[in-house]
Design a protein around this motif. Structure first.
Motif, PDB file in Angstrom:
ATOM      1  N   VAL A 169     -22.622  62.627  65.051  1.00  0.00           N
ATOM      2  CA  VAL A 169     -23.970  63.139  64.792  1.00  0.00           C
ATOM      3  C   VAL A 169     -24.660  62.261  63.749  1.00  0.00           C
ATOM      4  O   VAL A 169     -25.833  61.899  63.902  1.00  0.00           O
ATOM      5  CB  VAL A 169     -23.930  64.614  64.344  1.00  0.00           C
ATOM      6  CG1 VAL A 169     -25.315  65.109  63.947  1.00  0.00           C
ATOM      7  CG2 VAL A 169     -23.329  65.489  65.433  1.00  0.00           C
TER       8      VAL A 169
ATOM      9  N   TYR B 244     -26.851  67.908  68.950  1.00  0.00           N
ATOM     10  CA  TYR B 244     -26.539  68.070  67.523  1.00  0.00           C
ATOM     11  C   TYR B 244     -27.367  67.091  66.690  1.00  0.00           C
ATOM     12  O   TYR B 244     -27.861  67.439  65.615  1.00  0.00           O
ATOM     13  CB  TYR B 244     -25.054  67.840  67.259  1.00  0.00           C
ATOM     14  CG  TYR B 244     -24.120  68.828  67.903  1.00  0.00           C
ATOM     15  CD1 TYR B 244     -24.174  70.183  67.592  1.00  0.00           C
ATOM     16  CD2 TYR B 244     -23.153  68.411  68.814  1.00  0.00           C
ATOM     17  CE1 TYR B 244     -23.296  71.088  68.176  1.00  0.00           C
ATOM     18  CE2 TYR B 244     -22.272  69.308  69.398  1.00  0.00           C
ATOM     19  CZ  TYR B 244     -22.351  70.646  69.076  1.00  0.00           C
ATOM     20  OH  TYR B 244     -21.482  71.542  69.651  1.00  0.00           O
TER      21      TYR B 244
ATOM     22  N   GLY C 143     -19.120  65.373  63.347  1.00  0.00           N
ATOM     23  CA  GLY C 143     -20.197  65.106  62.399  1.00  0.00           C
ATOM     24  C   GLY C 143     -20.458  63.619  62.210  1.00  0.00           C
ATOM     25  O   GLY C 143     -21.594  63.203  61.955  1.00  0.00           O
TER      26      GLY C 143
ATOM     27  N   LEU D  38     -21.998  66.891  57.456  1.00  0.00           N
ATOM     28  CA  LEU D  38     -21.953  67.318  58.859  1.00  0.00           C
ATOM     29  C   LEU D  38     -20.505  67.516  59.273  1.00  0.00           C
ATOM     30  O   LEU D  38     -19.715  66.568  59.273  1.00  0.00           O
ATOM     31  CB  LEU D  38     -22.624  66.259  59.737  1.00  0.00           C
ATOM     32  CG  LEU D  38     -24.078  65.941  59.348  1.00  0.00           C
ATOM     33  CD1 LEU D  38     -24.546  64.662  60.012  1.00  0.00           C
ATOM     34  CD2 LEU D  38     -24.979  67.110  59.705  1.00  0.00           C
TER      35      LEU D  38
ATOM     36  N   TYR E 138     -24.436  71.598  74.193  1.00  0.00           N
ATOM     37  CA  TYR E 138     -23.665  71.205  73.011  1.00  0.00           C
ATOM     38  C   TYR E 138     -23.217  69.753  73.156  1.00  0.00           C
ATOM     39  O   TYR E 138     -22.038  69.445  73.141  1.00  0.00           O
ATOM     40  CB  TYR E 138     -22.449  72.131  72.836  1.00  0.00           C
ATOM     41  CG  TYR E 138     -22.861  73.571  72.635  1.00  0.00           C
ATOM     42  CD1 TYR E 138     -23.281  74.023  71.389  1.00  0.00           C
ATOM     43  CD2 TYR E 138     -22.856  74.469  73.694  1.00  0.00           C
ATOM     44  CE1 TYR E 138     -23.679  75.340  71.199  1.00  0.00           C
ATOM     45  CE2 TYR E 138     -23.243  75.780  73.514  1.00  0.00           C
ATOM     46  CZ  TYR E 138     -23.654  76.204  72.270  1.00  0.00           C
ATOM     47  OH  TYR E 138     -24.045  77.502  72.089  1.00  0.00           O
TER      48      TYR E 138
ATOM     49  N   ASP F  33     -30.911  68.245  66.252  1.00  0.00           N
ATOM     50  CA  ASP F  33     -30.981  69.247  65.184  1.00  0.00           C
ATOM     51  C   ASP F  33     -31.012  68.566  63.824  1.00  0.00           C
ATOM     52  O   ASP F  33     -31.813  68.924  62.948  1.00  0.00           O
ATOM     53  CB  ASP F  33     -29.774  70.188  65.243  1.00  0.00           C
ATOM     54  CG  ASP F  33     -29.757  71.086  66.464  1.00  0.00           C
ATOM     55  OD1 ASP F  33     -30.832  71.339  67.057  1.00  0.00           O
ATOM     56  OD2 ASP F  33     -28.652  71.536  66.841  1.00  0.00           O
ATOM     57  N   CYS F  34     -30.148  67.579  63.644  1.00  0.00           N
ATOM     58  CA  CYS F  34     -30.060  66.883  62.351  1.00  0.00           C
ATOM     59  C   CYS F  34     -31.358  66.136  62.033  1.00  0.00           C
ATOM     60  O   CYS F  34     -31.818  66.158  60.889  1.00  0.00           O
ATOM     61  CB  CYS F  34     -28.866  65.925  62.376  1.00  0.00           C
ATOM     62  SG  CYS F  34     -28.464  65.246  60.753  1.00  0.00           S
TER      63      CYS F  34
ATOM     64  N   HIS G 168     -23.342  73.502  62.723  1.00  0.00           N
ATOM     65  CA  HIS G 168     -23.935  72.983  63.952  1.00  0.00           C
ATOM     66  C   HIS G 168     -24.235  74.140  64.899  1.00  0.00           C
ATOM     67  O   HIS G 168     -23.609  75.203  64.823  1.00  0.00           O
ATOM     68  CB  HIS G 168     -22.967  72.034  64.673  1.00  0.00           C
ATOM     69  CG  HIS G 168     -22.717  70.746  63.977  1.00  0.00           C
ATOM     70  ND1 HIS G 168     -23.705  69.861  63.630  1.00  0.00           N
ATOM     71  CD2 HIS G 168     -21.550  70.169  63.577  1.00  0.00           C
ATOM     72  CE1 HIS G 168     -23.177  68.806  63.053  1.00  0.00           C
ATOM     73  NE2 HIS G 168     -21.867  68.974  62.999  1.00  0.00           N
ATOM     74  N   ARG G 169     -25.149  73.927  65.807  1.00  0.00           N
ATOM     75  CA  ARG G 169     -25.442  74.919  66.851  1.00  0.00           C
ATOM     76  C   ARG G 169     -24.133  75.371  67.497  1.00  0.00           C
ATOM     77  O   ARG G 169     -23.227  74.571  67.735  1.00  0.00           O
ATOM     78  CB  ARG G 169     -26.390  74.354  67.904  1.00  0.00           C
ATOM     79  CG  ARG G 169     -25.843  73.121  68.580  1.00  0.00           C
ATOM     80  CD  ARG G 169     -26.681  72.552  69.720  1.00  0.00           C
ATOM     81  NE  ARG G 169     -28.042  72.266  69.362  1.00  0.00           N
ATOM     82  CZ  ARG G 169     -29.063  72.338  70.214  1.00  0.00           C
ATOM     83  NH1 ARG G 169     -28.858  72.637  71.479  1.00  0.00           N
ATOM     84  NH2 ARG G 169     -30.291  72.077  69.821  1.00  0.00           N
TER      85      ARG G 169
END
Length: 186
Positions: A101, A75, A98, A30, A70, A78-79, A58-59
């Motif tokens: 995240v 994030y 990351g 990430l 955001y 999404d992960c 990432h988006r």
């Protein structure tokens, strides 16, 4: 072999890179703010064949779709979606953003995460003052140019020349004085 991947996040399409190798665990890399999955490509050979490898943008980064929000929780959502489609255990490797995240994802689904590596995670002092520190101007610069239709070279020139205000005891400068041109183009 390294191949492009299309992944589904939490309501957003993500672009990624992965290997076809099948291993006992998947290493999911990430990236940090203003980076992308290909940042990690030079590391892939070091992790094979111990891991199957996957990294995604990432988006709002790289070739992934733009989104309404955001935030770290977005994030991480999404992960969570991505690792929900990975068979077997997942080891998360997160750099900077990351890392945040990775921590949020591990907390959301600890039964799916076999391990976690945090590289340069932002600490609580940094995060508490992020809207008042030097990164605030950089993030505003990114936001002002998000979705630009300029080609990469033209956008890089605009960003490199963009003024950044000075902070307490720090003189004003340009974005180009804080980043190398190759990194900005990347």
């Amino acid at each position: 072999m390294l191949a492009s991947r299309r992944l589904d996040g939490a309501g957003v399409r993500l672009a990624g890179l992965g290997t076809d190798a099948v291993a006992a665990a998947t290493l999911l890399l990430l990236h940090g703010v203003s980076r992308r999955a290909s940042t990690f490509a030079p590391l892939f050979p070091w992790f094979l064949p111990r891991f199957s490898l996957l990294a995604y943008d990432h988006r709002g980064h790289g070739d992934s779709a733009r989104a309404e929000r955001y935030r770290v929780c977005d994030y991480a959502a999404d992960c969570v979606e991505v690792i929900g489609r990975i068979a077997g255990p997942v080891v998360l490797y997160g750099h900077s953003l990351g890392a945040l995240v990775a921590l949020s994802t591990a907390a959301a689904c600890p039964d799916r995460v076999a391990g976690i590596v945090l590289e340069d995670p932002p600490g609580p002092t940094f995060l508490a003052a992020i809207d008042r520190g030097p990164y605030a101007a950089v993030f505003s610069l990114y936001q002002a140019h998000a979705g630009s239709r300029l080609d990469v070279g033209a956008l890089a020139r605009v960003l490199l020349a963009a003024p950044l205000p000075g902070g307490a005891g720090t003189p004003a400068t340009t974005f180009g004085a804080t980043r190398d041109p190759a990194g900005v183009r990347f």
